[in-house]
Design a protein around this motif. Structure first.
Motif, PDB file in Angstrom:
ATOM      1  N   ALA A   1      -2.974   1.675   7.418  1.00 58.68           N
ATOM      2  CA  ALA A   1      -3.430   2.198   6.132  1.00 58.68           C
ATOM      3  C   ALA A   1      -4.330   1.169   5.470  1.00 58.68           C
ATOM      4  CB  ALA A   1      -2.243   2.518   5.220  1.00 58.68           C
ATOM      5  N   ALA A   2      -5.017   1.618   4.418  1.00 59.70           N
ATOM      6  CA  ALA A   2      -5.737   0.691   3.556  1.00 59.70           C
ATOM      7  C   ALA A   2      -4.721  -0.041   2.689  1.00 59.70           C
ATOM      8  CB  ALA A   2      -6.739   1.460   2.695  1.00 59.70           C
ATOM      9  N   SER A   3      -5.212  -0.851   1.776  1.00 65.16           N
ATOM     10  CA  SER A   3      -4.325  -1.629   0.906  1.00 65.16           C
ATOM     11  C   SER A   3      -3.757  -0.725  -0.171  1.00 65.16           C
ATOM     12  CB  SER A   3      -5.095  -2.785   0.269  1.00 65.16           C
ATOM     13  OG  SER A   3      -4.266  -3.487  -0.628  1.00 65.16           O
ATOM     14  N   THR A   4      -2.769   0.059   0.207  1.00 63.07           N
ATOM     15  CA  THR A   4      -2.170   1.034  -0.691  1.00 63.07           C
ATOM     16  C   THR A   4      -0.658   0.948  -0.603  1.00 63.07           C
ATOM     17  OG1 THR A   4      -2.212   3.392  -1.306  1.00 63.07           O
ATOM     18  CG2 THR A   4      -2.233   2.874   1.047  1.00 63.07           C
ATOM     19  N   GLY A   5       0.031   1.623  -1.523  1.00 63.89           N
ATOM     20  CA  GLY A   5       1.473   1.517  -1.637  1.00 63.89           C
ATOM     21  C   GLY A   5       2.250   1.697  -0.346  1.00 63.89           C
ATOM     22  N   PRO A   6       1.999   2.773   0.414  1.00 66.77           N
ATOM     23  CA  PRO A   6       2.753   2.964   1.660  1.00 66.77           C
ATOM     24  C   PRO A   6       2.598   1.824   2.659  1.00 66.77           C
ATOM     25  CG  PRO A   6       1.768   5.033   0.981  1.00 66.77           C
ATOM     26  CD  PRO A   6       1.228   3.973   0.051  1.00 66.77           C
ATOM     27  N   LEU A   7       1.452   1.139   2.655  1.00 65.90           N
ATOM     28  CA  LEU A   7       1.281  -0.017   3.541  1.00 65.90           C
ATOM     29  C   LEU A   7       2.281  -1.116   3.171  1.00 65.90           C
ATOM     30  CD1 LEU A   7      -0.710  -1.166   5.810  1.00 65.90           C
ATOM     31  CD2 LEU A   7      -1.712  -2.465   3.928  1.00 65.90           C
ATOM     32  N   HIS A   8       2.379  -1.415   1.878  1.00 72.83           N
ATOM     33  CA  HIS A   8       3.314  -2.441   1.416  1.00 72.83           C
ATOM     34  C   HIS A   8       4.752  -2.012   1.651  1.00 72.83           C
ATOM     35  CE1 HIS A   8       0.298  -5.012  -0.475  1.00 72.83           C
ATOM     36  NE2 HIS A   8      -0.302  -3.904  -0.866  1.00 72.83           N
ATOM     37  N   LEU A   9       5.017  -0.730   1.443  1.00 65.70           N
ATOM     38  CA  LEU A   9       6.371  -0.218   1.644  1.00 65.70           C
ATOM     39  C   LEU A   9       6.772  -0.304   3.114  1.00 65.70           C
ATOM     40  CD1 LEU A   9       8.768   1.060   0.250  1.00 65.70           C
ATOM     41  CD2 LEU A   9       7.678   3.297   0.538  1.00 65.70           C
ATOM     42  N   GLY A  10       5.889   0.142   4.001  1.00 69.08           N
ATOM     43  CA  GLY A  10       6.178   0.063   5.426  1.00 69.08           C
ATOM     44  C   GLY A  10       6.415  -1.360   5.879  1.00 69.08           C
ATOM     45  N   SER A  11       5.685  -2.289   5.291  1.00 67.14           N
ATOM     46  CA  SER A  11       5.813  -3.692   5.666  1.00 67.14           C
ATOM     47  C   SER A  11       7.197  -4.238   5.343  1.00 67.14           C
ATOM     48  CB  SER A  11       4.735  -4.517   4.953  1.00 67.14           C
ATOM     49  OG  SER A  11       4.861  -5.882   5.249  1.00 67.14           O
TER      50      SER A  11
ATOM     51  N   SER B   1       9.426  -5.489 -16.592  1.00 64.09           N
ATOM     52  CA  SER B   1       8.568  -4.329 -16.822  1.00 64.09           C
ATOM     53  C   SER B   1       7.392  -4.313 -15.848  1.00 64.09           C
ATOM     54  CB  SER B   1       8.048  -4.345 -18.269  1.00 64.09           C
ATOM     55  OG  SER B   1       7.146  -3.282 -18.490  1.00 64.09           O
ATOM     56  N   ARG B   2       7.336  -3.272 -15.017  1.00 59.77           N
ATOM     57  CA  ARG B   2       6.185  -3.089 -14.118  1.00 59.77           C
ATOM     58  C   ARG B   2       5.961  -1.591 -13.971  1.00 59.77           C
ATOM     59  NH1 ARG B   2       2.733  -6.831 -10.585  1.00 59.77           N
ATOM     60  NH2 ARG B   2       0.992  -5.406 -10.658  1.00 59.77           N
ATOM     61  N   VAL B   3       5.183  -1.021 -14.876  1.00 62.56           N
ATOM     62  CA  VAL B   3       5.052   0.431 -14.963  1.00 62.56           C
ATOM     63  C   VAL B   3       3.731   0.917 -14.360  1.00 62.56           C
ATOM     64  CG1 VAL B   3       6.584   0.655 -16.942  1.00 62.56           C
ATOM     65  CG2 VAL B   3       4.148   0.243 -17.338  1.00 62.56           C
ATOM     66  N   ASP B   4       3.308   0.267 -13.248  1.00 62.40           N
ATOM     67  CA  ASP B   4       2.094   0.745 -12.597  1.00 62.40           C
ATOM     68  C   ASP B   4       2.435   1.348 -11.240  1.00 62.40           C
ATOM     69  OD1 ASP B   4       2.728  -1.873 -11.929  1.00 62.40           O
ATOM     70  OD2 ASP B   4       0.678  -2.542 -11.721  1.00 62.40           O
ATOM     71  N   ASN B   5       1.809   0.919 -10.159  1.00 60.84           N
ATOM     72  CA  ASN B   5       1.838   1.690  -8.923  1.00 60.84           C
ATOM     73  C   ASN B   5       2.795   1.136  -7.869  1.00 60.84           C
ATOM     74  OD1 ASN B   5      -0.165   3.509  -9.932  1.00 60.84           O
ATOM     75  ND2 ASN B   5      -1.707   1.946  -9.520  1.00 60.84           N
ATOM     76  N   LEU B   6       2.911   1.893  -6.781  1.00 61.95           N
ATOM     77  CA  LEU B   6       3.910   1.633  -5.752  1.00 61.95           C
ATOM     78  C   LEU B   6       3.800   0.235  -5.141  1.00 61.95           C
ATOM     79  CD1 LEU B   6       6.172   2.724  -3.924  1.00 61.95           C
ATOM     80  CD2 LEU B   6       4.412   3.734  -2.470  1.00 61.95           C
ATOM     81  N   GLY B   7       2.612  -0.126  -4.655  1.00 62.44           N
ATOM     82  CA  GLY B   7       2.446  -1.429  -4.039  1.00 62.44           C
ATOM     83  C   GLY B   7       2.716  -2.568  -5.004  1.00 62.44           C
ATOM     84  N   ASP B   8       2.328  -2.385  -6.267  1.00 62.79           N
ATOM     85  CA  ASP B   8       2.567  -3.404  -7.289  1.00 62.79           C
ATOM     86  C   ASP B   8       4.062  -3.616  -7.502  1.00 62.79           C
ATOM     87  OD1 ASP B   8      -0.363  -3.561  -8.348  1.00 62.79           O
ATOM     88  OD2 ASP B   8       0.121  -1.443  -8.394  1.00 62.79           O
ATOM     89  N   VAL B   9       4.806  -2.513  -7.515  1.00 59.40           N
ATOM     90  CA  VAL B   9       6.260  -2.608  -7.690  1.00 59.40           C
ATOM     91  C   VAL B   9       6.898  -3.313  -6.488  1.00 59.40           C
ATOM     92  CG1 VAL B   9       8.393  -1.269  -7.850  1.00 59.40           C
ATOM     93  CG2 VAL B   9       6.409  -0.635  -9.244  1.00 59.40           C
TER      94      VAL B   9
END
Length: 326
Positions: free
Chosen positions: A261-271, A4-12
């Motif tokens: 980007a800042a430390s946000t979901g798309p940064l983690h996704l792109g990585s 269960s991880r029902v928060d945001n993109l980078g967290d997932v």
């Protein structure tokens, strides 16, 4: 196994290694990921996730209905990576035999029977390492894995087949003769942001003969980006703000070369999708890179010396960092 991880993109994104480690411990296990609808495309590309449930759809049902759905899945284990009291209670009522969670939520002492004692807020560990601490009760191999981020990233297994099928319409944004750089200035409130005027100066400082600059952002961020960033730069950037679904953003990333980007979901996704990745971070705990650095192999960062602002990260420093990218 229910994760269960029902928060945001980078967290997932940073929970994906946990799924890979679970498959190492239990090779024949079926992993069902409980997540939000907008992060579902992440679950779809992860080879270690077999099924998913959408909390957006479940949370409008009665507790009895959700309990019955959990029972029908015949889960042997539930891992509450992001603690939510209602979900913990429902797993308890559904009589899932093993229920793992942090000990730092009082309700987990009632609803969960395997508690992990660590603090995210004050920790010097990376988010993906903290996620794995929840699995230490399952196998001694977890501790050796979580010691090293290089080891952890090996447990992210992705399949881009379906995403690439959606990418044909995105060729219009790509220039094969240049370095295709995604600039994602906003964070939808999830991180401290580099000022928009600095992003504007960055665009003006980059050689248009070398860089094809693609600006991304959500529909809700469009107004802010139009006023403070896009309007003066129409001839120098391609705007994809507010027009891409998450699947399309992922497909665009697979065609691009780098992201800032800042430390946000798309940064983690792109990585994790293999882009050259430059994260802009404050020194403030727990927002600092020790906790939230993207874990792809081509990741770097710049750190503000200020704890609550980002305006001391110089444009020239960003230009220097990306000058080494190829």
């Amino acid at each position: 196994i229910l994760v269960s991880r029902v928060d945001n993109l980078g967290d997932v994104v940073l929970t994906l290694p946990l799924c890979g480690v679970l498959k190492k411990i239990y090779p024949t296990a079926k992993i069902t990921f409980l997540l939000k609808k907008y992060t579902m495309p992440i679950g779809k590309i992860c080879l270690d996730i077999d099924d998913y449930l959408l909390w957006d759809e479940l949370e409008n049902k009665t507790d009895t209905e959700i309990e019955e759905e959990f029972k029908a899945k015949k889960f042997d284990m539930a891992i509450h990576v992001y603690p939510v009291k209602r979900i913990a209670a429902l797993c308890y009522k559904a009589k899932i035999p093993m229920r793992i969670a942090t000990a730092h939520r009082l309700y987990n002492w009632r609803y969960c029977n395997k508690l992990s004692f660590f603090s995210r807020q004050s920790s010097d560990f990376h988010e993906s390492q903290l996620n794995l601490k929840l699995l230490e009760c399952l196998s001694p191999i977890v501790e050796s894995i979580e010691e090293d981020l290089n080891s952890i990233r090996q447990y992210i297994k992705l399949d881009f087949t379906n995403i690439l099928k959606q990418g044909t319409d995105l060729d219009q944004y790509i220039d094969e003769t240049k370095f295709n750089l995604i600039v994602h200035p906003k964070s939808f409130g999830s991180a401290l942001e580099w000022p928009l005027e600095f992003f504007r100066e960055l665009v003006e400082a980059l050689d248009p003969k070398k860089f094809n600059i693609i600006v991304t952002g959500t529909k809700k961020e469009e107004v802010h980006l139009e006023m403070g960033f896009l309007n003066p730069l129409r001839s120098k950037v391609i705007s994809c703000v507010g027009v891409l679904s998450l699947e399309q953003l992922m497909a665009l990333m697979l065609k691009a070369d780098g992201i800032i980007a800042a430390s946000t979901g798309p940064l983690h996704l792109g990585s994790i999708l293999g882009l050259n990745t430059l994260g802009l971070f404050p020194s403030k705990r727990p927002m600092f890179p020790l906790r939230w650095l993207p874990i792809g192999v081509r990741t770097t960062f710049l750190l503000s010396k200020k704890s609550g602002a980002m305006n001391d990260i110089k444009v020239s420093s960003v230009v220097k960092k990306i000058s080494y990218w190829d």
